[in-house]
Design a protein around this motif. Structure first.
Motif, PDB file in Angstrom:
ATOM      1  N   UNK A 349       0.869  -1.325  -0.018  1.00  0.00           N
ATOM      2  CA  UNK A 349       0.036  -0.121  -0.056  1.00  0.00           C
ATOM      3  C   UNK A 349       0.726   1.390   0.120  1.00  0.00           C
ATOM      4  N   UNK A 350       1.953   1.325   0.928  1.00  0.00           N
ATOM      5  CA  UNK A 350       2.474   2.391   0.857  1.00  0.00           C
ATOM      6  C   UNK A 350       3.603   2.494  -0.072  1.00  0.00           C
ATOM      7  N   UNK A 351       4.250   1.582  -0.792  1.00  0.00           N
ATOM      8  CA  UNK A 351       5.242   1.404  -1.871  1.00  0.00           C
ATOM      9  C   UNK A 351       4.087   2.064  -3.322  1.00  0.00           C
ATOM     10  N   UNK A 352       2.868   1.737  -3.222  1.00  0.00           N
ATOM     11  CA  UNK A 352       2.197   2.226  -4.397  1.00  0.00           C
ATOM     12  C   UNK A 352       1.617   3.577  -4.129  1.00  0.00           C
ATOM     13  N   UNK A 412      -9.666   8.518  15.549  1.00  0.00           N
ATOM     14  CA  UNK A 412      -9.791   7.214  15.298  1.00  0.00           C
ATOM     15  C   UNK A 412      -8.366   6.565  15.320  1.00  0.00           C
ATOM     16  N   UNK A 413      -7.793   6.024  16.488  1.00  0.00           N
ATOM     17  CA  UNK A 413      -6.486   5.971  16.513  1.00  0.00           C
ATOM     18  C   UNK A 413      -6.025   4.765  15.580  1.00  0.00           C
ATOM     19  N   UNK A 414      -6.631   3.769  15.157  1.00  0.00           N
ATOM     20  CA  UNK A 414      -6.457   2.799  14.269  1.00  0.00           C
ATOM     21  C   UNK A 414      -6.339   3.531  12.776  1.00  0.00           C
ATOM     22  N   UNK A 415      -7.103   4.218  12.675  1.00  0.00           N
ATOM     23  CA  UNK A 415      -7.160   5.130  11.338  1.00  0.00           C
ATOM     24  C   UNK A 415      -5.754   6.078  11.208  1.00  0.00           C
ATOM     25  N   UNK A 416      -5.542   6.625  12.302  1.00  0.00           N
ATOM     26  CA  UNK A 416      -4.473   7.403  12.228  1.00  0.00           C
ATOM     27  C   UNK A 416      -3.134   6.639  12.128  1.00  0.00           C
ATOM     28  N   UNK A 417      -3.255   5.462  12.814  1.00  0.00           N
ATOM     29  CA  UNK A 417      -2.034   4.699  12.624  1.00  0.00           C
ATOM     30  C   UNK A 417      -1.818   4.057  11.307  1.00  0.00           C
ATOM     31  N   UNK A 418      -2.716   3.509  10.850  1.00  0.00           N
ATOM     32  CA  UNK A 418      -2.511   2.969   9.362  1.00  0.00           C
ATOM     33  C   UNK A 418      -2.417   3.786   8.284  1.00  0.00           C
ATOM     34  N   UNK A 419      -2.934   4.976   8.267  1.00  0.00           N
ATOM     35  CA  UNK A 419      -2.923   5.834   7.214  1.00  0.00           C
ATOM     36  C   UNK A 419      -2.465   7.153   7.625  1.00  0.00           C
ATOM     37  N   UNK A 420      -1.385   7.601   7.043  1.00  0.00           N
ATOM     38  CA  UNK A 420      -1.109   9.074   7.291  1.00  0.00           C
ATOM     39  C   UNK A 420      -0.530   9.774   6.054  1.00  0.00           C
ATOM     40  N   UNK A 421      -0.199  11.061   6.136  1.00  0.00           N
ATOM     41  CA  UNK A 421       0.050  11.820   4.852  1.00  0.00           C
ATOM     42  C   UNK A 421       1.605  12.310   4.918  1.00  0.00           C
ATOM     43  N   UNK A 422       2.226  11.899   6.312  1.00  0.00           N
ATOM     44  CA  UNK A 422       3.713  12.246   6.307  1.00  0.00           C
ATOM     45  C   UNK A 422       4.559  11.301   5.381  1.00  0.00           C
ATOM     46  N   UNK A 423       5.494  11.498   5.205  1.00  0.00           N
ATOM     47  CA  UNK A 423       6.686  10.775   4.108  1.00  0.00           C
ATOM     48  C   UNK A 423       7.030   9.602   4.908  1.00  0.00           C
ATOM     49  N   UNK A 424       6.725   8.521   4.414  1.00  0.00           N
ATOM     50  CA  UNK A 424       6.811   7.348   5.217  1.00  0.00           C
ATOM     51  C   UNK A 424       8.366   6.774   4.550  1.00  0.00           C
ATOM     52  N   UNK A 425       9.420   6.855   5.265  1.00  0.00           N
ATOM     53  CA  UNK A 425      10.497   6.223   5.128  1.00  0.00           C
ATOM     54  C   UNK A 425      10.440   4.877   6.107  1.00  0.00           C
ATOM     55  N   UNK A 426      11.847   4.036   5.814  1.00  0.00           N
ATOM     56  CA  UNK A 426      11.731   2.781   6.560  1.00  0.00           C
ATOM     57  C   UNK A 426      11.659   3.153   7.981  1.00  0.00           C
ATOM     58  N   UNK A 427      12.330   4.121   8.691  1.00  0.00           N
ATOM     59  CA  UNK A 427      12.217   4.327  10.062  1.00  0.00           C
ATOM     60  C   UNK A 427      10.863   4.476  10.404  1.00  0.00           C
ATOM     61  N   UNK A 478      15.130   2.731   1.452  1.00  0.00           N
ATOM     62  CA  UNK A 478      13.580   3.076   1.129  1.00  0.00           C
ATOM     63  C   UNK A 478      12.664   1.889   1.363  1.00  0.00           C
ATOM     64  N   UNK A 479      11.622   1.909   1.135  1.00  0.00           N
ATOM     65  CA  UNK A 479      10.613   1.063   1.576  1.00  0.00           C
ATOM     66  C   UNK A 479      10.830  -0.223   0.839  1.00  0.00           C
ATOM     67  N   UNK A 480      11.127  -0.231  -0.430  1.00  0.00           N
ATOM     68  CA  UNK A 480      11.392  -1.142  -1.400  1.00  0.00           C
ATOM     69  C   UNK A 480      12.491  -2.208  -0.952  1.00  0.00           C
ATOM     70  N   UNK A 481      13.428  -1.700  -0.300  1.00  0.00           N
ATOM     71  CA  UNK A 481      14.473  -2.356   0.182  1.00  0.00           C
ATOM     72  C   UNK A 481      14.254  -2.977   1.484  1.00  0.00           C
TER      73      UNK A 481
END
Length: 916
Positions: A349-352, A412-427, A478-481
């Motif tokens: 999901x986050x890679x796409x 909704x804690x679960x919704x915020x945890x699963x989906x976010x607008x921030x730049x998602x790097x491996x960390x 990156x997330x792919x690695x």
């Protein structure tokens, strides 16, 4: 039957006053528990348990190293790879694809004490020869390729050095260090005697270790093999032990110990072919149930051996309820656990994710995962159902996190945890998944779901290890690695089950059965490619070089499987071999060679029963669906007749009464779905609306060439405006939607051009557009009037003749609007278009009585054929036809219409399905 471990314990107890000075070394941990049990039964009093090790824990103790995890090894290997040679380096993502293979090779090289300088030199020269050609200069690609092979020795040395500095080692390195430290250990334990029990295929390091102990005279070794296999010079079950007997100098003066002669005893052997995996599991469940009914005590000495370990889940679900004690002596692959699917989809999901958001199908696929539902369910509210409904209702093809948040003003804690607008790097991603695990942990603890908690703990450990390593090493960028390393680790990690190993039914893999004996043995998946595994060469080292340096190849690996298979059969009295009859690449090939060998074994030929088992299948008689009309249905029919029947609903009944029943009586609507591309019904709706807007200026007046040309210029704007009510500008600017957009414009453009040509020779006046009609008619046998309703796309006059025109975007044939026999229009769905035209004409005639009219269909797919007018014919073969719809024509139609409505309302005529 005396088990092998009982036999060894008895023999040693007779020769030794106590076990205090004995150290037992076995191939695996599980056998140690059974050995302790055997000793306690033989001794019959309280003593200190002897020291018992698996071979792996034994060499770990001597080496002074700890085993590095698979993840640590891969990161250390890549770190060494970056610092070796000057050639261009691959990214960690690319490296992780082949790094595991290199780790396996390094492990094998060290376990077999291969001189690395010679092997890697040999390997480098072979690759150089493979790349030899007449051109003097090599390309950069070839130079880098050869540089990799030339640097392998240095890479191996740096990798080993880095691990040793951290007090770590892979299995081969631990064995190698043990060989270096062995003399010190032997000197320190001169007052102890080491007993090696139940070994078979030894690597060179193990061979060296055992031979050194035997040479000192303070050790003994017991082999678990039947004399039958030793005497047979070509039987692979004795392949390794025959070699040791021949090559070890120790056996010139000492006999082999631990031998037995149980294989030739009478046995009950059943060989059963079963189709596919799940059928095997069901068959095993049924078999265990029968064994339990026959003798419940027999289950205590019964083992189910899984040739294919992926059968564990279906086997567990097939165990009869009356079997209340089951011990699983194997690890369950982590990638087969339900939670693995959730994390795999989260990675995807986050890679796409792109600037538009997530494609709705990918998001919905993730949302329907059971664990995601647990995360998002709050106060028993079905959050996911609401998200899916809103996505369909708003036709969101791409969804951003902010869109999801807009649906839930309350946090909704679960919704915020699963989906976010921030730049998602491996960390960030690793922190996210650890947070998800902690949230699920709370939910599973409340449900007391221990199995899921065990899965969660394994993933928690794995992700935390990745987090620590990603902080230590800078190359996980990156997330792919991260996804690549996650998938590699997932395929190798297992969840270990805990249980009472000495009680109940035992379920285990082939390797876990080492040194253990059971009276009843059930072995599944006895197929080629599984038992034995067959020719697999997942290695950088070619076959010839492996042979040259004494590394194992498929011959040795097949011999290992053969030994384990026949060792299980040695002491067993009841043997059930189950194989998959449906051979394929994924689930194994034809039935195993082991079965063929047994069927030619003269010792057991009379005791073998072969059969094919298939699931019991009850034949289902396909009878047409029939719905009787009870009072409730009859009342609903009356309500429908009062509210109104449209021509399309009546033709729906003609096509299949069950469809009419579902739509009008049950009120079942088609599921609302996202239209990522313009659906056929939406295509038609947009075209109809655009035609209405473009022709609206002519309402009540004649068509003119100038007026049509002016409207022709507006086609694009009108169609685009209608499309934008459903889709975004971006959605109609690409792909199939762009094609559909242009097709609608082309259809309307061609129609207007045809109209311009037509008005040069005819006068056409527009009387009505999208004209909604509703009339009531009396039907004999029905108390209340029946309402007919419908919408006429266009009513006009052409040279004084009134025309009712219906727009269709699909194909139309002339035969669809021609009537020869009047009964056909309510019996044959092919005449449904003629029925609709007559229905529209009938309603129009009631409201606006007129002597005669024409009714036709404008098919935008074949405009060149002109309107397809309704007509009556005396014969199918004649070309003479009457296009006029008169009062007499409509009276004949009325008879058929009343007949159809009476059938719908008749309580004695059921709704009967028609074959499509």
């Amino acid at each position: 039957m005396q088990s092998f471990l009982n036999q060894i314990a008895e023999e040693l107890w007779e020769k030794n006053d106590s076990f205090d000075n004995l150290i037992f070394i076995l191939p695996g941990k599980r056998a140690g528990t059974f050995l302790k049990n055997s000793i306690s039964k033989i001794v019959g009093k309280t003593i200190f348990a002897p020291e018992i090790h698996s071979i792996e824990s034994f060499v770990e103790m001597i080496s002074g190293l700890s085993y590095a995890t698979n993840t640590q090894q891969l990161f250390e290997l890549y770190n060494a790879y970056l610092n070796t040679g000057n050639d261009e380096k691959e990214s960690f993502y690319s490296f992780s694809k082949w790094g595991q293979i290199l780790l396996q090779d390094f492990n094998e090289i060290d376990r077999y004490l291969v001189p690395t300088d010679k092997l890697f030199s040999y390997l480098s020269v072979v690759q150089e020869m493979n790349q030899w050609h007449l051109k003097p200069n090599k390309t950069q690609l070839i130079e880098d390729y050869l540089s990799f092979w030339n640097n392998l020795e240095e890479l191996h040395a740096d990798f080993s050095k880095n691990l040793l500095e951290n007090g770590l080692g892979h299995q081969g390195l631990v064995y190698k260090e043990t060989c270096n430290n062995l003399s010190d250990y032997i000197n320190d334990t001169k007052n102890k005697k080491h007993i090696f029990v139940g070994f078979n295929a030894l690597n060179k390091a193990e061979t060296y270790i055992i031979k050194e102990f035997l040479k000192e005279g303070k050790a003994d070794i017991f082999w678990d093999i039947d004399t039958c296999f030793l005497k047979d010079k070509i039987h692979d079950a004795g392949f390794f032990i025959r070699q040791y007997q021949k090559e070890w100098s120790y056996f010139k003066d000492h006999p082999l110990k631990g031998l037995s002669e149980y294989y030739g005893t009478t046995k009950n052997i059943q060989i059963t072919g079963v189709p596919k995996k799940v059928s095997q599991a069901k068959y095993v469940g049924n078999l265990i149930s029968n064994l339990n009914k026959k003798d419940p005590k027999q289950i205590r000495s019964t083992a189910v051996i899984l040739g294919d370990e992926t059968l564990l889940n279906p086997i567990l679900n097939s165990i009869p309820a009356e079997i209340n004690r089951v011990n699983i002596t194997m690890g369950y692959p982590l990638d087969k656990t339900p939670i693995a699917g959730m994390f795999t989809r989260l990675f995807d999901l986050y890679i796409q994710l792109d600037s538009r958001g997530w494609f709705y199908k990918n998001l919905v696929s993730f949302l329907v995962h059971p664990y995601v539902q647990k995360i998002l369910t709050k106060d028993h509210l079905n959050t996911i159902a609401r998200i899916k409904t809103e996505i369909n209702k708003r036709n969101w093809i791409y969804i951003t996190p902010s869109k999801l948040e807009s649906l839930f003003p309350d946090s909704n804690e679960g919704l915020t945890l699963l989906f976010s607008d921030e730049n998602v790097d491996p960390s960030v991603f690793l922190n996210k998944v650890i947070g998800i695990i902690e949230l699920l942990k709370v939910k599973f603890q409340l449900l007391e779901n221990n199995l899921e908690l065990e899965y969660l703990y394994k993933f928690y450990t794995l992700f935390n290890e990745l987090k620590l390593l990603s902080a230590k090493y800078p190359f996980l960028k990156d997330l792919r690695a991260l996804q690549s390393i996650f998938k590699e680790l997932l395929s190798t990690e297992k969840v270990n089950f805990r249980g009472e190993p000495l009680e109940g039914l035992q379920i285990m893999g082939m390797l876990e059965s080492r040194n253990l004996d059971f009276e009843t043995v059930i072995i599944t998946s006895v197929n080629e490619g599984i038992l034995p595994a067959g020719k697999t060469n997942n290695s950088f080292i070619p076959f010839d070089i492996k042979r040259e340096f004494g590394l194992p190849v498929y011959k040795e690996k097949d011999a290992v499987y053969t030994y384990h298979f026949y060792r299980l059969l040695q002491r067993a009295k009841n043997i059930y071999l189950i194989y998959n009859t449906e051979a394929d690449v994924i689930e194994g090939g034809e039935k195993s060679r082991f079965i063929s060998q047994l069927l030619t074994d003269e010792n057991h030929l009379e005791n073998i029963v072969t059969k094919i088992a298939v699931p019991r299948i009850n034949s289902i008689v396909n009878s047409p669906v029939s719905i009787q009309k009870d009072r409730d249905i009859t009342n609903k029919i009356s309500a429908v007749l009062k509210k109104g029947l449209s021509p399309s609903s009546l033709t729906n009944y003609i096509k299949n009464p069950i469809n009419f029943y579902k739509q009008k009586i049950l009120k079942l609507e088609e599921a609302l779905e996202v239209e990522e591309t313009i659906a056929s019904n939406t295509f038609g709706t947009i075209l109809h609306k655009a035609m209405e807007i473009l022709y609206d200026p002519f309402l009540g007046s004649f068509l003119t060439e100038g007026g049509l040309l002016e409207q022709k210029q507006k086609i694009r704007a009108v169609v685009e405006n209608e499309l934008l009510k459903i889709y975004t500008a971006e959605d109609i600017s690409r792909g199939k939607n762009l094609i559909a957009f242009n097709v609608i414009m082309a259809y309307i453009n061609s129609f207007i051009l045809k109209e311009i040509q037509d008005i040069k020779h005819h006068n056409i006046k527009i009387l009505a557009l999208e004209n909604e009609l509703s009339v009531r008619i009396d039907v004999p046998g029905i108390d209340t009037p029946v309402t007919l309703k419908g919408t006429l796309d266009r009513v006009d006059e052409k040279d004084g003749m009134l025309r009712i025109l219906d727009y269709k975007t699909g194909s139309v044939l002339k035969s669809n609007v021609e009537v020869v026999l009047w009964d056909e229009i309510i019996e044959n769905y092919d005449r449904s278009k003629a029925f609709q035209l007559l229905c529209y004409s009938f309603m129009y005639q009631i409201i606006n009585p007129i002597e005669k009219m024409n009714a036709g269909i404008i098919s935008f797919k074949n405009l060149g054929s002109g309107p397809f007018y309704f007509s009556t014919k005396n014969s199918r073969n004649t070309s003479n036809k009457d296009l006029n719809i008169t009062k007499e024509t409509l009276d004949l139609f009325r008879e058929q219409l009343i007949k159809l409505i009476q059938e719908i309302a008749n309580p004695d005529v059921p709704f009967m399905a028609k074959e499509d």
